[in-house]
Design a protein around this motif. Structure first.
Motif, PDB file in Angstrom:
ATOM      1  N   TRP A  95       0.811  -1.040  -0.003  1.00  0.00           N
ATOM      2  CA  TRP A  95      -0.101   0.022  -0.008  1.00  0.00           C
ATOM      3  C   TRP A  95       0.797   1.074  -0.248  1.00  0.00           C
ATOM      4  O   TRP A  95       1.898   1.468   0.395  1.00  0.00           O
ATOM      5  CB  TRP A  95      -0.875   0.098   1.239  1.00  0.00           C
ATOM      6  CG  TRP A  95      -1.656  -1.300   1.583  1.00  0.00           C
ATOM      7  CD1 TRP A  95      -1.567  -2.108   2.600  1.00  0.00           C
ATOM      8  CD2 TRP A  95      -2.595  -1.877   0.750  1.00  0.00           C
ATOM      9  NE1 TRP A  95      -2.099  -3.191   2.260  1.00  0.00           N
ATOM     10  CE2 TRP A  95      -2.952  -3.007   1.122  1.00  0.00           C
ATOM     11  CE3 TRP A  95      -3.357  -1.490  -0.496  1.00  0.00           C
ATOM     12  CZ2 TRP A  95      -3.864  -4.189   0.878  1.00  0.00           C
ATOM     13  CZ3 TRP A  95      -4.308  -2.348  -0.922  1.00  0.00           C
ATOM     14  CH2 TRP A  95      -4.584  -3.411  -0.176  1.00  0.00           C
ATOM     15  N   GLY A 141      -2.772   5.561   0.686  1.00  0.00           N
ATOM     16  CA  GLY A 141      -4.008   4.762   0.759  1.00  0.00           C
ATOM     17  C   GLY A 141      -4.196   4.149  -0.742  1.00  0.00           C
ATOM     18  O   GLY A 141      -5.511   3.885  -0.859  1.00  0.00           O
ATOM     19  N   GLN A 142      -3.290   4.187  -1.664  1.00  0.00           N
ATOM     20  CA  GLN A 142      -3.553   3.311  -3.012  1.00  0.00           C
ATOM     21  C   GLN A 142      -2.904   2.004  -2.906  1.00  0.00           C
ATOM     22  O   GLN A 142      -2.003   1.516  -2.230  1.00  0.00           O
ATOM     23  CB  GLN A 142      -3.191   4.148  -4.041  1.00  0.00           C
ATOM     24  CG  GLN A 142      -3.766   5.608  -4.139  1.00  0.00           C
ATOM     25  CD  GLN A 142      -5.110   5.400  -4.114  1.00  0.00           C
ATOM     26  OE1 GLN A 142      -5.831   4.687  -5.024  1.00  0.00           O
ATOM     27  NE2 GLN A 142      -6.173   6.180  -3.276  1.00  0.00           N
ATOM     28  N   ILE A 143      -3.194   1.148  -3.873  1.00  0.00           N
ATOM     29  CA  ILE A 143      -2.287  -0.119  -4.183  1.00  0.00           C
ATOM     30  C   ILE A 143      -0.949   0.366  -4.714  1.00  0.00           C
ATOM     31  O   ILE A 143      -0.842   1.104  -5.400  1.00  0.00           O
ATOM     32  CB  ILE A 143      -3.108  -0.743  -5.361  1.00  0.00           C
ATOM     33  CG1 ILE A 143      -4.409  -1.405  -4.877  1.00  0.00           C
ATOM     34  CG2 ILE A 143      -2.266  -2.195  -5.787  1.00  0.00           C
ATOM     35  CD1 ILE A 143      -5.205  -1.898  -6.136  1.00  0.00           C
ATOM     36  N   ALA A 169      -3.109  -1.181   5.294  1.00  0.00           N
ATOM     37  CA  ALA A 169      -4.097  -1.312   4.445  1.00  0.00           C
ATOM     38  C   ALA A 169      -5.119  -0.122   4.571  1.00  0.00           C
ATOM     39  O   ALA A 169      -5.773   0.135   5.759  1.00  0.00           O
ATOM     40  CB  ALA A 169      -4.905  -2.528   4.747  1.00  0.00           C
ATOM     41  N   THR A 198     -10.152  -1.864   1.973  1.00  0.00           N
ATOM     42  CA  THR A 198      -9.372  -2.923   1.538  1.00  0.00           C
ATOM     43  C   THR A 198      -9.645  -4.243   2.418  1.00  0.00           C
ATOM     44  O   THR A 198      -8.978  -5.269   2.364  1.00  0.00           O
ATOM     45  CB  THR A 198      -8.026  -2.706   1.314  1.00  0.00           C
ATOM     46  OG1 THR A 198      -7.546  -2.135   2.559  1.00  0.00           O
ATOM     47  CG2 THR A 198      -7.912  -1.639   0.238  1.00  0.00           C
ATOM     48  N   TRP A 240      -9.261  -7.648   1.093  1.00  0.00           N
ATOM     49  CA  TRP A 240      -8.349  -7.836  -0.089  1.00  0.00           C
ATOM     50  C   TRP A 240      -7.817  -9.209  -0.082  1.00  0.00           C
ATOM     51  O   TRP A 240      -7.538  -9.871  -1.362  1.00  0.00           O
ATOM     52  CB  TRP A 240      -7.408  -6.939  -0.101  1.00  0.00           C
ATOM     53  CG  TRP A 240      -6.254  -6.914   1.024  1.00  0.00           C
ATOM     54  CD1 TRP A 240      -6.171  -6.582   2.197  1.00  0.00           C
ATOM     55  CD2 TRP A 240      -4.904  -7.832   0.793  1.00  0.00           C
ATOM     56  NE1 TRP A 240      -4.886  -7.039   2.804  1.00  0.00           N
ATOM     57  CE2 TRP A 240      -4.097  -7.705   1.609  1.00  0.00           C
ATOM     58  CE3 TRP A 240      -4.411  -8.456  -0.529  1.00  0.00           C
ATOM     59  CZ2 TRP A 240      -2.897  -8.122   1.756  1.00  0.00           C
ATOM     60  CZ3 TRP A 240      -3.344  -8.889  -0.685  1.00  0.00           C
ATOM     61  CH2 TRP A 240      -2.378  -8.934   0.839  1.00  0.00           C
ATOM     62  N   ILE A 243     -11.159   0.478  -2.598  1.00  0.00           N
ATOM     63  CA  ILE A 243     -10.715   1.766  -2.162  1.00  0.00           C
ATOM     64  C   ILE A 243     -11.368   2.991  -2.554  1.00  0.00           C
ATOM     65  O   ILE A 243     -11.410   4.057  -1.869  1.00  0.00           O
ATOM     66  CB  ILE A 243      -8.882   1.919  -2.696  1.00  0.00           C
ATOM     67  CG1 ILE A 243      -8.259   0.818  -2.013  1.00  0.00           C
ATOM     68  CG2 ILE A 243      -8.473   2.968  -2.407  1.00  0.00           C
ATOM     69  CD1 ILE A 243      -6.965   0.629  -2.553  1.00  0.00           C
TER      70      ILE A 243
END
Length: 427
Positions: free
Chosen positions: A215, A219-221, A385, A389, A392, A425
């Motif tokens: 992450w 706060g993104q992939i 995370a 999520t 996930w 997200i």
């Protein structure tokens, strides 16, 4: 034994440090007084964990009869469901454990009371770097009570019985070659590995070795589809070569250790799992190794994962001070740690970890030493995370089922995994 009232306890817990904390919390005084306090403490786990924590809190209450613990226990899924209900009603326990996928979700919902300024929370055993590692979004608002790292656990009895030569260090390619050779030549059908492409900590280690993150800070992939495809492909090559247990043998993507623990040489997973998993097979000795390392692995890829607990935001100042004393008891008391064991990992408190080593089992010593090695190296920051999520790992597991069933290609599964996680997200 000297009697303490509640104020004595609060001051003592807050002021003590180093070995003095053992005296303040391990050598608990009795006493009552009129300032009785009750705290709700919510956590999850097995029946054994519930019994151990009940014993530990019983020890505390025996010494401090003016402090009463109201324990709220559930299994992992039921705990999260109950938390959702309690959050909606504004009725969360004073102290609660935080499930890994919910750390930032709870934070975004404002559930945590900042820990700065709580005098009874003793942090004197920790370095500045330790406290920095504990922070979320720059704020110290949760208290770790364990430390995990990704590992390979192996059956040392099998290693000796089959003359397996496990190197101290290996690349992923070297590891795969060993696993295929071991499985193909084993006279008893023992496999090198369980199939563990769903194992989240090892997957995160794979990602970080490639210079990516699970992450991002915002706060993104943090990993690419290509990196996920390579991870799945590495596992599929082993599965198809017969180097892992089949999905049928292990009863699903996330194999049941109880069913396959005596037919495999190694397993990827969390360092703390050796405690419970080794206990299922007392006739064998289990040991730990670090994961394979990619050629040209990115610097600082090692990381520490912390299970956390928090004080509820609505706790008033008196209740927060009382909760701070309990947090100190849970993280700075070796006697308490001996009762609950290391099923939740190595104590983040370095003094407690060092003192616990004197009474640790062989399996616990393996964990203490391996975690200490990762703790000593320079590590890149790690981010929890983000909200949205929390499922996930279920998404990844479901897509792996599609791959192993032959219903989806690796590329399709990786693309679907990232797409579904990202949808969560973005809300």
């Amino acid at each position: 034994m000297q009697a303490f009232n509640r104020r004595d306890f609060l001051i003592g817990a807050g002021a003590a440090g180093g070995m003095g904390m053992l005296a303040a919390c391990g050598g608990l005084g009795g006493g009552g007084g009129n300032q009785a306090g009750t705290l709700r403490y919510a956590f999850w786990g097995s029946d054994v964990r519930q019994q151990n924590y009940s014993e530990a809190f019983g020890m505390m209450e025996d010494e401090y009869p003016d402090i009463s613990m109201n324990v709220e226990f559930a299994d992992y899924n039921a705990f999260q469901e109950r938390m959702t209900t309690q959050m909606a009603a504004g009725n969360v326990a004073d102290i609660f454990w935080v499930p890994a996928p919910q750390v930032m979700t709870y934070y975004s919902n404002g559930l945590y009371r900042p820990l700065e300024g709580i005098d009874t929370l003793d942090l004197s055993d920790y370095s500045d770097q330790d406290i920095e590692d504990f922070r979320l979004d720059g704020e110290h608002n949760t208290m770790p009570f364990g430390t995990f790292v990704p590992v390979i656990r192996y059956n040392a009895t099998f290693v000796e019985e089959y003359g397996a030569d496990l190197p101290d260090e290996w690349t992923w390619d070297e590891f795969a070659e060993f696993a295929i050779d071991f499985s193909s030549g084993n006279p008893d059908g023992v496999k090198a590995l369980t199939y563990d492409a769903q194992a989240d900590l090892p997957f995160e280690g794979w990602i970080r070795q490639r210079g990516e993150e699970l992450w991002t800070e915002d706060g993104q992939i943090g990993f690419s589809q290509e990196t996920l495809e390579e991870w799945i492909e590495w596992w599929e090559n082993l599965r198809e070569a017969g180097a892992t247990t089949s999905i049928g043998e292990q009863d699903g993507i996330e194999g049941s250790w109880e069913d396959i623990g005596d037919i495999v040489l190694m397993r990827f997973g969390n360092s703390n799992h050796i405690v419970d998993d080794a206990a299922m097979f007392p006739d064998y000795e289990f040991r730990l190794r670090h994961m394979p390392e990619a050629q040209s692995a990115a610097e600082g890829y090692q990381y520490l994962y912390f299970p956390r607990m928090a004080i509820y935001k609505n706790a008033d100042d008196d209740q927060a001070e009382l909760a701070g004393s309990v947090l100190t008891f849970c993280t700075s008391n070796v006697e308490m740690q001996q009762i609950v064991g290391l099923t939740m990992g190595v104590p983040p408190n370095p003094r407690v970890a060092e003192e616990y080593a004197e009474v640790a089992t062989a399996e616990e010593l393996e964990m203490l030493e391996l975690v200490a090695e990762d703790r000593d190296v320079d590590r890149r920051p790690r981010y929890e995370a983000p909200p949205g999520t929390n499922t996930w790992r279920d998404v990844l597991r479901r897509q792996l089922e599609q791959v192993t069933n032959g219903n989806r290609s690796i590329t399709e599964a990786a693309e679907a995994t990232i797409s579904e996680i990202d949808s969560g997200i973005q809300g």
